[in-house]
Design a protein around this motif. Structure first.
Motif, PDB file in Angstrom:
ATOM      1  N   VAL A 137       0.839  -1.196   0.000  1.00 53.01           N
ATOM      2  CA  VAL A 137       0.000   0.000   0.000  1.00 53.01           C
ATOM      3  C   VAL A 137       0.874   1.246   0.000  1.00 53.01           C
ATOM      4  O   VAL A 137       1.954   1.279   0.591  1.00 53.01           O
ATOM      5  N   ARG A 138       0.410   2.282  -0.676  1.00 51.15           N
ATOM      6  CA  ARG A 138       1.227   3.491  -0.872  1.00 51.15           C
ATOM      7  C   ARG A 138       1.246   4.353   0.380  1.00 51.15           C
ATOM      8  O   ARG A 138       0.202   4.729   0.925  1.00 51.15           O
ATOM      9  N   GLY A 157     -11.724  -2.194   0.326  1.00 56.83           N
ATOM     10  CA  GLY A 157     -11.340  -2.696   1.640  1.00 56.83           C
ATOM     11  C   GLY A 157     -10.462  -3.934   1.601  1.00 56.83           C
ATOM     12  O   GLY A 157      -9.790  -4.225   0.608  1.00 56.83           O
ATOM     13  N   SER A 158     -10.496  -4.684   2.697  1.00 58.97           N
ATOM     14  CA  SER A 158      -9.634  -5.861   2.817  1.00 58.97           C
ATOM     15  C   SER A 158     -10.213  -7.046   2.063  1.00 58.97           C
ATOM     16  O   SER A 158     -11.375  -7.037   1.640  1.00 58.97           O
ATOM     17  N   GLN A 216      -4.952  -8.690   6.236  1.00 57.36           N
ATOM     18  CA  GLN A 216      -3.671  -8.012   6.029  1.00 57.36           C
ATOM     19  C   GLN A 216      -3.531  -7.423   4.620  1.00 57.36           C
ATOM     20  O   GLN A 216      -2.569  -6.708   4.344  1.00 57.36           O
ATOM     21  N   TYR A 217      -4.490  -7.731   3.740  1.00 61.57           N
ATOM     22  CA  TYR A 217      -4.375  -7.339   2.333  1.00 61.57           C
ATOM     23  C   TYR A 217      -5.565  -6.505   1.899  1.00 61.57           C
ATOM     24  O   TYR A 217      -6.686  -6.686   2.384  1.00 61.57           O
ATOM     25  N   LEU A 218      -5.312  -5.599   0.944  1.00 60.07           N
ATOM     26  CA  LEU A 218      -6.363  -4.763   0.378  1.00 60.07           C
ATOM     27  C   LEU A 218      -6.652  -5.178  -1.059  1.00 60.07           C
ATOM     28  O   LEU A 218      -5.756  -5.629  -1.781  1.00 60.07           O
ATOM     29  N   HIS A 224      -6.539  -5.927  -7.977  1.00 62.48           N
ATOM     30  CA  HIS A 224      -5.231  -6.447  -7.614  1.00 62.48           C
ATOM     31  C   HIS A 224      -5.109  -6.424  -6.102  1.00 62.48           C
ATOM     32  O   HIS A 224      -5.971  -5.880  -5.408  1.00 62.48           O
ATOM     33  N   ILE A 225      -4.030  -7.006  -5.598  1.00 59.69           N
ATOM     34  CA  ILE A 225      -3.853  -7.167  -4.158  1.00 59.69           C
ATOM     35  C   ILE A 225      -2.633  -6.394  -3.689  1.00 59.69           C
ATOM     36  O   ILE A 225      -1.577  -6.427  -4.324  1.00 59.69           O
TER      37      ILE A 225
END
Length: 353
Positions: A137-138, A157-158, A216-218, A224-225
């Motif tokens: 994430v940026r 979101g996640s 833990q992932y968006l 995309h992840i």
């Protein structure tokens, strides 16, 4: 007596017809392979999945939205002056997360809530700064004094909400075996990146169950992840003989790798000092379970699982040394994607040849 004219029928030799047909078929197959190459590369290159992402800025800078120029990470002063909180959208053991606004852009502001966990918070910030890439994430800014971090906002979101998202009419067209396999490829790409990161081999420790992994992932708007939570990424250093342990408590259940479980039986009480450490192959053990979630139960997903059976069986080897690397898993996933796209595009080609 009048002779009847003889009409001679000219026929092409069967072999000649067969050769011409075969030549056309081979030409079609070659053309298809070329198109498939371009099609698959569309996801690995032009959509930002290539190894170098042109949208990334130099270290310490960021780009947001349609803005062309890179801006420096926002300082404490800039965050206090320019960022406006809108609402709280999440709270965990370490931090509170606020949907916020900066210059008409939605952003995410994370604030430490438990002072006893400030080391975890600062470790997460250190990882976020060092690992900026297409997989992460940026980062937009931070303030160490106030324990705040500002990151890019992703409205989907996640990954915990993936199935719900895919049932929204706008995204129903994405609910295919192909798109779901692409998400699994993205996930394994993140694991591969962490295992070969600029900092060394990092282990994703916040992964003791499927729900925790997904949190833990968006999910980005273009499906995309990105890894979002980097608070627990210990470093494996084999040359220095340094392995890791994910926390100081006993881990249970089939989701965690065998080497993460207490090895001395129920009769021996758990003691952290006696628990053997382990390496990044714990992440490999979990890949089949996470990918199974991604594949879901759409048409064609069982065929994908069949093609992934061998690599997933290898991921579940009890001996960590016998499990494949994340790169080997990623290579297999990509080969399966290309194979299945080819078979879907030209069913029966193999039989014709």
């Amino acid at each position: 007596m009048e002779k009847k004219p003889h009409f001679v029928r000219r026929e092409f030799p069967p072999r000649e017809v067969s050769s011409v047909s075969l030549a056309f078929l081979l030409a079609a197959v070659l053309l298809l392979n070329a198109l498939l190459y371009l099609y698959v590369n569309k996801f690995y290159i032009s959509s930002g999945r290539a190894e170098t992402d042109p949208s990334l800025c130099p270290f310490g800078y960021f780009k947001l939205g349609a803005v062309k120029n890179c801006s420096p990470w926002l300082s404490c002063e800039a965050i206090n002056r320019e960022v406006r909180k809108l609402k709280c959208v999440g709270e965990g053991a370490v931090k509170k997360v606020f949907l916020s606004e900066w210059k008409e852009n939605k952003v995410v502001l994370s604030q430490l809530t438990n002072s006893e966990l400030k080391e975890d918070f600062l470790h997460g910030l250190k990882m976020l700064k060092a690992l900026q890439s297409k997989h992460v994430v940026r980062l937009l800014g931070y303030c160490v004094q106030q324990f705040t971090i500002l990151t890019e906002y992703h409205p989907l979101g996640s990954l915990r909400g993936l199935n719900e998202t895919l049932h929204i009419p706008k995204y129903k067209g994405m609910n295919t075996w192909h798109r779901r396999l692409m998400l699994a490829i993205d996930y394994v790409s993140v694991i591969r990146y962490l295992h070969s990161s600029p900092l060394g081999t990092l282990v994703m420790c916040d992964s003791n169950d499927l729900d925790k992994v997904l949190s833990q992932y968006l999910l980005t708007s273009d499906f995309h992840i990105l890894v979002n939570d980097l608070d627990a990424l210990p470093l494996v250093n084999r040359s220095a003989g340094r392995l890791v342990k994910c926390g100081h408590r006993e881990l249970r259940g089939e989701f965690v790798a065998p080497e993460q479980r207490w090895p001395y039986g129920e009769e021996v009480p758990f003691e952290d000092d006696l628990m053997p450490p382990y390496d990044e192959k714990t992440d490999i053990w979990k890949i089949p379970d996470v990918s199974n979630f991604f594949l879901g139960h759409v048409e064609g997903s069982d065929i994908v699982r069949l093609h992934l059976f061998d690599i997933h069986a290898a991921c579940k080897k009890k001996d960590p040394a016998e499990r494949p690397s994340a790169q080997e898993v990623l290579d297999t996933y990509r080969k399966v994607l290309t194979l299945l796209i080819r078979e879907a595009a030209m069913p029966g080609t193999r039989e014709m040849l």
